[in-house]
Design an enzyme around this catalytic site. Structure first.
Site, PDB file in Angstrom:
ATOM      1  N   ASP A 178       6.073  -6.083   2.745  1.00  0.00           N
ATOM      2  CA  ASP A 178       5.907  -4.946   3.650  1.00  0.00           C
ATOM      3  C   ASP A 178       7.178  -4.123   3.724  1.00  0.00           C
ATOM      4  O   ASP A 178       7.439  -3.447   4.703  1.00  0.00           O
ATOM      5  CB  ASP A 178       5.480  -5.397   5.053  1.00  0.00           C
ATOM      6  CG  ASP A 178       4.758  -4.268   5.794  1.00  0.00           C
ATOM      7  OD1 ASP A 178       4.929  -4.152   7.006  1.00  0.00           O
ATOM      8  OD2 ASP A 178       4.044  -3.507   5.130  1.00  0.00           O
ATOM      9  N   ASP A 216       7.165   5.556  -4.318  1.00  0.00           N
ATOM     10  CA  ASP A 216       5.837   5.063  -4.706  1.00  0.00           C
ATOM     11  C   ASP A 216       4.810   5.632  -3.744  1.00  0.00           C
ATOM     12  O   ASP A 216       4.840   5.339  -2.546  1.00  0.00           O
ATOM     13  CB  ASP A 216       5.847   3.532  -4.663  1.00  0.00           C
ATOM     14  CG  ASP A 216       4.459   2.928  -4.863  1.00  0.00           C
ATOM     15  OD1 ASP A 216       3.565   3.646  -5.326  1.00  0.00           O
ATOM     16  OD2 ASP A 216       4.289   1.729  -4.562  1.00  0.00           O
ATOM     17  N   ASP A 239       0.937   5.661  -2.904  1.00  0.00           N
ATOM     18  CA  ASP A 239      -0.259   4.872  -3.188  1.00  0.00           C
ATOM     19  C   ASP A 239      -1.373   5.301  -2.249  1.00  0.00           C
ATOM     20  O   ASP A 239      -1.211   5.270  -1.020  1.00  0.00           O
ATOM     21  CB  ASP A 239       0.057   3.381  -3.000  1.00  0.00           C
ATOM     22  CG  ASP A 239      -1.040   2.468  -3.507  1.00  0.00           C
ATOM     23  OD1 ASP A 239      -2.226   2.843  -3.385  1.00  0.00           O
ATOM     24  OD2 ASP A 239      -0.726   1.386  -4.017  1.00  0.00           O
TER      25      ASP A 239
END
Length: 400
Positions: free
Chosen positions: A299, A97, A99
């Protein structure tokens, strides 16, 4: 998200009504996937859903028209069980991912610039790490625009589905350069060795610009401070300081060409002293690595989590109105003449114009070739897709 969301919820409903069940993309082994949907208006997520076929999924979408749609990266024996321990984990896709919200020195307030940077990072992740160094094959990979601030790479190699979190963490650590003695790798003809050589020159060039006091010095310091702050979160990184003042101190030391020459001749030397030399090498690693997104609520790096959910390809993103969109690998390349343009190709609505009042300061948005750089309090008339984007991000509200 600003008020007036009901208008956009209706448009989402019309979108899901318009698609045919047979045209829906579904992840492999649909029956073994858990689904999660976020409703409009702040209601709790609807989790632990399972669908036997495209028709039943489509029926749910038409009846609920959710704000956001997700499916599990994992495969389960019984995905509709409420307790994770009772679902029966069978394996999980390997997900990367990327971002833009996690990039040091980058903000989504300039949305098109952020998208350009994160697309380059996604291409680099595949082109420099995943394919050449890990041997991942394009035939096992799916590349998608997340619908908002980034890109996802799904790897579904049958040989990797059963990797546990520790094995996945090793992949992430390597990409981040954690545990790598970067000074030693420079002498090797390895991937990290080649990246380190480029990273040294890039980092020295940025430090030179800081020490010379050029325009944009503050932004450069913020960028390098962001890299250090991100890297300092790792238990394997031990820095005496990550402050902006330390970066300026390093920049002044790096202005000494004798020190730079000695560094390049023998990378093992602590030419910038015991405090600033480790800072320099972490900056080189940060310049040479790729920042992989983290899951905000834990996290935990998304790649490491074997029970995570990921946005469903074809769904609409409730924080932008853009569509989660698959793209071929070659169009991920930011230097391609036919590169993917998410701010045009992921736009789902092309209606009339809407007047909005701007609620944010110093933002830049671009949707379907319409670009706005409004001031706080401005009332502007924009295309529906732009109005939806601005309002769902909380940057504007519909004028009454």
């Amino acid at each position: 998200m600003a008020g007036g969301w009901s208008r956009f919820a209706l448009r989402f409903s019309e979108y899901y009504d318009s698609i045919l069940p047979e045209s829906i993309w579904t992840p492999p082994r649909l029956r073994n996937r858990e689904w999660m949907f976020i409703p409009w208006g702040g209601a709790p997520p609807d989790r632990h859903r399972a669908f036997p076929d495209k028709k039943s999924l489509h029926s749910y979408l038409r009846s609920r028209a959710p704000h956001s749609c997700f499916h599990s990266t994992a495969y389960y024996q019984d995905p509709s069980e409420l307790k994770m321990a009772e679902k029966g984990w069978l394996g999980a896709d390997l997900i990367f991912d990327l971002d833009g919200d996690h990039l040091p020195g980058v903000t989504d307030n300039d949305f098109p610039a952020m998208i350009e940077v994160i697309q380059g990072q996604a291409w680099r992740l595949w082109n420099e790490f995943l394919e050449p160094e890990f041997g991942f094959k394009e035939k096992h990979a799916q590349f998608t625009f997340s619908g908002h601030r980034g890109f996802h790479i799904h790897v579904r190699d049958p040989n990797l589905l059963h990797l546990d979190s520790n094995a996945r963490r090793e992949i992430v650590n390597y990409i981040r350069g954690e545990g790598i003695d970067i000074q030693s790798t420079i002498l090797d003809n390895s991937g990290w060795g080649r990246r380190a050589l480029q990273g040294i020159d890039s980092t020295l060039e940025k430090l030179s610009r800081i020490s010379s006091g050029v325009s944009g010095k503050g932004a450069l310091i913020n960028e390098l401070h962001g890299i250090l702050s991100t890297r300092a979160n790792s238990p394997q990184v031990n820095l005496k300081s990550t402050s902006r003042a330390s970066i300026e101190e390093l920049a002044d030391l790096a202005a000494n060409q004798d020190k730079v020459s000695r560094l390049k001749s023998d990378p093992s030397l602590s030419v910038f002293g015991p405090k600033c030399t480790p800072i320099f090498w972490e900056l080189v690693k940060g310049d040479s690595s790729v920042v992989i997104g983290t899951a905000g609520e834990t996290d935990e790096v998304v790649t490491v989590d074997t029970k995570r959910v990921i946005r469903w390809v074809g769904s609409l993103h409730g924080k932008s109105g853009l569509r989660v969109t698959e793209l071929p690998l070659e169009r991920l390349d930011p230097d391609s003449s036919n590169k993917f343009d998410p701010l045009t190709e992921a736009v789902a609505f092309r209606g009339g114009t809407v007047k909005v009042r701007v609620l944010a300061e110093e933002v830049t948005a671009e949707i379907s070739d319409e670009r706005v750089e409004p001031m706080l309090g401005d009332e502007i008339e924009v295309q529906e897709s732009m109005a939806m984007f601005l309002c769902l991000k909380g940057w504007a509200e519909i004028c009454k």
